[in-house]
Design a protein around this motif. Structure first.
Motif, PDB file in Angstrom:
ATOM      1  N   LEU A  90      34.602  39.769  39.080  1.00 49.18           N
ATOM      2  CA  LEU A  90      35.671  39.221  38.257  1.00 49.18           C
ATOM      3  C   LEU A  90      35.995  40.242  37.170  1.00 49.18           C
ATOM      4  O   LEU A  90      35.219  40.428  36.238  1.00 49.18           O
ATOM      5  CB  LEU A  90      35.256  37.884  37.640  1.00 49.18           C
ATOM      6  N   ASP A  91      37.129  40.920  37.293  1.00 48.84           N
ATOM      7  CA  ASP A  91      37.498  41.973  36.358  1.00 48.84           C
ATOM      8  C   ASP A  91      38.048  41.382  35.064  1.00 48.84           C
ATOM      9  O   ASP A  91      38.272  40.172  34.948  1.00 48.84           O
ATOM     10  CB  ASP A  91      38.517  42.912  36.998  1.00 48.84           C
ATOM     11  N   ALA A  92      38.293  42.241  34.077  1.00 52.50           N
ATOM     12  CA  ALA A  92      38.673  41.785  32.737  1.00 52.50           C
ATOM     13  C   ALA A  92      40.000  41.035  32.736  1.00 52.50           C
ATOM     14  O   ALA A  92      40.149  40.003  32.060  1.00 52.50           O
ATOM     15  CB  ALA A  92      38.736  42.977  31.789  1.00 52.50           C
ATOM     16  N   ALA A  93      40.978  41.529  33.491  1.00 55.03           N
ATOM     17  CA  ALA A  93      42.283  40.859  33.523  1.00 55.03           C
ATOM     18  C   ALA A  93      42.173  39.470  34.143  1.00 55.03           C
ATOM     19  O   ALA A  93      42.758  38.501  33.635  1.00 55.03           O
ATOM     20  CB  ALA A  93      43.287  41.712  34.298  1.00 55.03           C
ATOM     21  N   ALA A  94      41.427  39.367  35.236  1.00 56.69           N
ATOM     22  CA  ALA A  94      41.238  38.063  35.875  1.00 56.69           C
ATOM     23  C   ALA A  94      40.458  37.117  34.967  1.00 56.69           C
ATOM     24  O   ALA A  94      40.722  35.906  34.946  1.00 56.69           O
ATOM     25  CB  ALA A  94      40.512  38.236  37.207  1.00 56.69           C
ATOM     26  N   THR A  95      39.504  37.647  34.211  1.00 57.67           N
ATOM     27  CA  THR A  95      38.727  36.818  33.291  1.00 57.67           C
ATOM     28  C   THR A  95      39.628  36.193  32.235  1.00 57.67           C
ATOM     29  O   THR A  95      39.530  34.991  31.944  1.00 57.67           O
ATOM     30  CB  THR A  95      37.630  37.657  32.609  1.00 57.67           C
ATOM     31  N   ARG A  96      40.508  36.985  31.645  1.00 59.67           N
ATOM     32  CA  ARG A  96      41.414  36.464  30.620  1.00 59.67           C
ATOM     33  C   ARG A  96      42.337  35.399  31.200  1.00 59.67           C
ATOM     34  O   ARG A  96      42.564  34.353  30.583  1.00 59.67           O
ATOM     35  CB  ARG A  96      42.234  37.601  30.011  1.00 59.67           C
ATOM     36  N   GLU A  97      42.870  35.657  32.392  1.00 62.78           N
ATOM     37  CA  GLU A  97      43.768  34.673  32.997  1.00 62.78           C
ATOM     38  C   GLU A  97      43.012  33.392  33.344  1.00 62.78           C
ATOM     39  O   GLU A  97      43.532  32.274  33.159  1.00 62.78           O
ATOM     40  CB  GLU A  97      44.430  35.241  34.247  1.00 62.78           C
ATOM     41  N   LEU A  98      41.770  33.536  33.824  1.00 60.65           N
ATOM     42  CA  LEU A  98      40.962  32.365  34.135  1.00 60.65           C
ATOM     43  C   LEU A  98      40.724  31.524  32.889  1.00 60.65           C
ATOM     44  O   LEU A  98      40.838  30.290  32.924  1.00 60.65           O
ATOM     45  CB  LEU A  98      39.623  32.803  34.736  1.00 60.65           C
ATOM     46  N   ILE A  99      40.390  32.153  31.779  1.00 70.91           N
ATOM     47  CA  ILE A  99      40.144  31.416  30.539  1.00 70.91           C
ATOM     48  C   ILE A  99      41.398  30.665  30.107  1.00 70.91           C
ATOM     49  O   ILE A  99      41.340  29.472  29.757  1.00 70.91           O
ATOM     50  CB  ILE A  99      39.661  32.378  29.440  1.00 70.91           C
ATOM     51  N   THR A 119      31.357  41.507  26.149  1.00 69.88           N
ATOM     52  CA  THR A 119      31.931  42.807  25.789  1.00 69.88           C
ATOM     53  C   THR A 119      32.364  43.568  27.030  1.00 69.88           C
ATOM     54  O   THR A 119      32.632  44.770  26.974  1.00 69.88           O
ATOM     55  CB  THR A 119      30.887  43.646  25.022  1.00 69.88           C
ATOM     56  N   ASP A 120      32.434  42.888  28.164  1.00 68.36           N
ATOM     57  CA  ASP A 120      32.568  43.557  29.456  1.00 68.36           C
ATOM     58  C   ASP A 120      33.962  44.076  29.767  1.00 68.36           C
ATOM     59  O   ASP A 120      34.169  44.674  30.822  1.00 68.36           O
ATOM     60  CB  ASP A 120      32.070  42.656  30.587  1.00 68.36           C
ATOM     61  N   HIS A 121      34.942  43.875  28.862  1.00 68.00           N
ATOM     62  CA  HIS A 121      36.251  44.498  29.072  1.00 68.00           C
ATOM     63  C   HIS A 121      36.227  45.973  28.685  1.00 68.00           C
ATOM     64  O   HIS A 121      37.141  46.722  29.031  1.00 68.00           O
ATOM     65  CB  HIS A 121      37.318  43.774  28.253  1.00 68.00           C
TER      66      HIS A 121
END
Length: 390
Positions: A90-99, A119-121
């Protein structure tokens, strides 16, 4: 008698009786005796290039429908955490959209959602402590803007940069000062992520626990709870007994959750843990029914309902434990919550057929198959696809 085909580690096919689903029903009022979150996974689009190293391509309809189902059983959702494949596809962009999407669903359903803050972005492997603080603050601000409760996850960057306990105190103090509401701290053990060795400045849990408890004591009113995922009941009970009033212990122990959640209600100590578990995403209806039993004061029913699921969870979370997500997604597929057994990053290949067969066997035994005939059809089809006559 309808039967299930099973596959042993030696490659031998056998059979067992297919059980009916358990007699469970959705709650008609909010759960009262425990706060419980299911750590939810993500579902990829079937036709997408969800292969190792590629950005996650998520089936948002199926992913969010899974969360709506969790809410319908009275549980909260813990999102964008390790179960959702943080640091494993799960990459950073997908993480933000998921949240953002998950927080919107929580508002629509009137459910409670907490989300991982990490801090994984930051792509660089090694950064300074000040940069760790800034990275945490960036994700914390975003989570708060979405209206989701933050869970401060253990940071690989911090584990690399910290030279001792005082560095952990410094980072958490600075990040907690930025929070606008109390947060949950997450202590993730090396079984889940080997890169977190020595977290909180010590290899042994008693010494690390002292640092964690110091952080809590030094930041009164800023911490709502602690999620412990060490797969060690003794450590959780020890820390739980020393938490200040108003700070909850959320068990992340997918091996020992029955006694830890039951606690004083089932004669196990003088307290209990609440729950934030990947296992509860795999057995949501059963988990809900068990807590409903506690709400009704029926400890025997709680143990009868939830007790058999612990062996299933131990299989899902068997070493190497960080591949447990494969079992969670596999059960979601068996139970009809996603159209195919696929995961972002190709992680559906991380467990063997005999391992999955044992999950089928234990899910059947613990009445965790929500639609037994569908599960049977899908599992037998998977066996045939792999050249095994089912």
């Amino acid at each position: 008698m309808t039967t299930l085909r099973l596959l042993s580690a030696a490659g031998v096919l056998g059979e067992t009786a297919l059980n009916e689903t358990g007699a469970v029903s959705r709650p008609t009022s909010p759960l009262r005796s425990r706060v419980a979150y299911a750590a939810a996974h993500v579902v990829p689009r079937v036709h997408a290039d969800n292969t190792p190293g590629r950005p996650a391509d998520i089936d948002w309809d199926a992913t969010l429908a899974f969360r709506r189902n969790v809410y319908s059983w009275g549980l909260g959702v813990a999102d964008a955490m390790d179960t959702a494949q943080r640091n494993m596809g799960l990459d950073a962009a997908a993480t933000r959209e998921l949240i953002a999407r998950s927080a919107q669903v929580a508002r629509e359903e009137g459910g409670s959602v907490v989300v991982g803050v990490n801090t994984d972005h930051v792509e660089e492997a090694h950064i300074t402590l000040s940069e760790v603080i800034d990275a945490y603050r960036s994700q914390l601000q975003f989570a708060e803007e979405q209206g989701a409760g933050p869970v401060l996850m253990a940071s690989r960057h911090l584990a690399r940069a910290a030279e001792g306990p005082e560095d952990y105190r410094r980072v958490y103090r600075a990040v907690l000062e930025s929070a606008t509401a109390p947060v949950v701290l997450h202590w993730l053990g090396t079984a889940f992520d080997p890169e977190l060795s020595g977290y909180f400045g010590a290899e042994d849990w008693p010494a690390a626990a002292e640092v964690l408890l110091d952080i809590i004591a030094e930041n009164p009113g800023r911490i709502a709870g602690v999620k412990m995922s060490l797969l060690d009941a003794e450590s959780e009970i020890s820390v739980r007994a020393r938490l200040p009033e108003g700070v909850r212990m959320f068990t992340g122990d997918d091996f020992n959750y029955v006694s830890l959640i039951g606690g004083d209600d089932i004669g196990q100590g003088d307290a209990h843990s609440d729950a934030l578990l990947g296992a509860f995403a795999a057995i949501t209806p059963v988990a809900s029914a068990a807590i409903q039993a506690l709400d009704a004061g029926d400890a025997a029913a709680y143990l009868r309902i939830l007790g058999p699921t612990e062996e299933l969870s131990r299989q899902v979370f068997a070493a190497p434990t960080f591949y447990y997500k494969t079992g969670v997604a596999f059960l979601a597929w068996l139970n009809g919550h996603q159209p195919a057994f696929q995961m972002v990053g190709g992680l559906h290949s991380a467990r063997s057929l005999p391992h999955l067969s044992r999950i089928v066997e234990l899910a059947n035994a613990s009445l965790a198959l929500e639609h037994p005939e569908l599960a049977r059809e899908r599992w037998h089809g998977m066996l045939r696809l792999n050249g095994l006559d089912a």
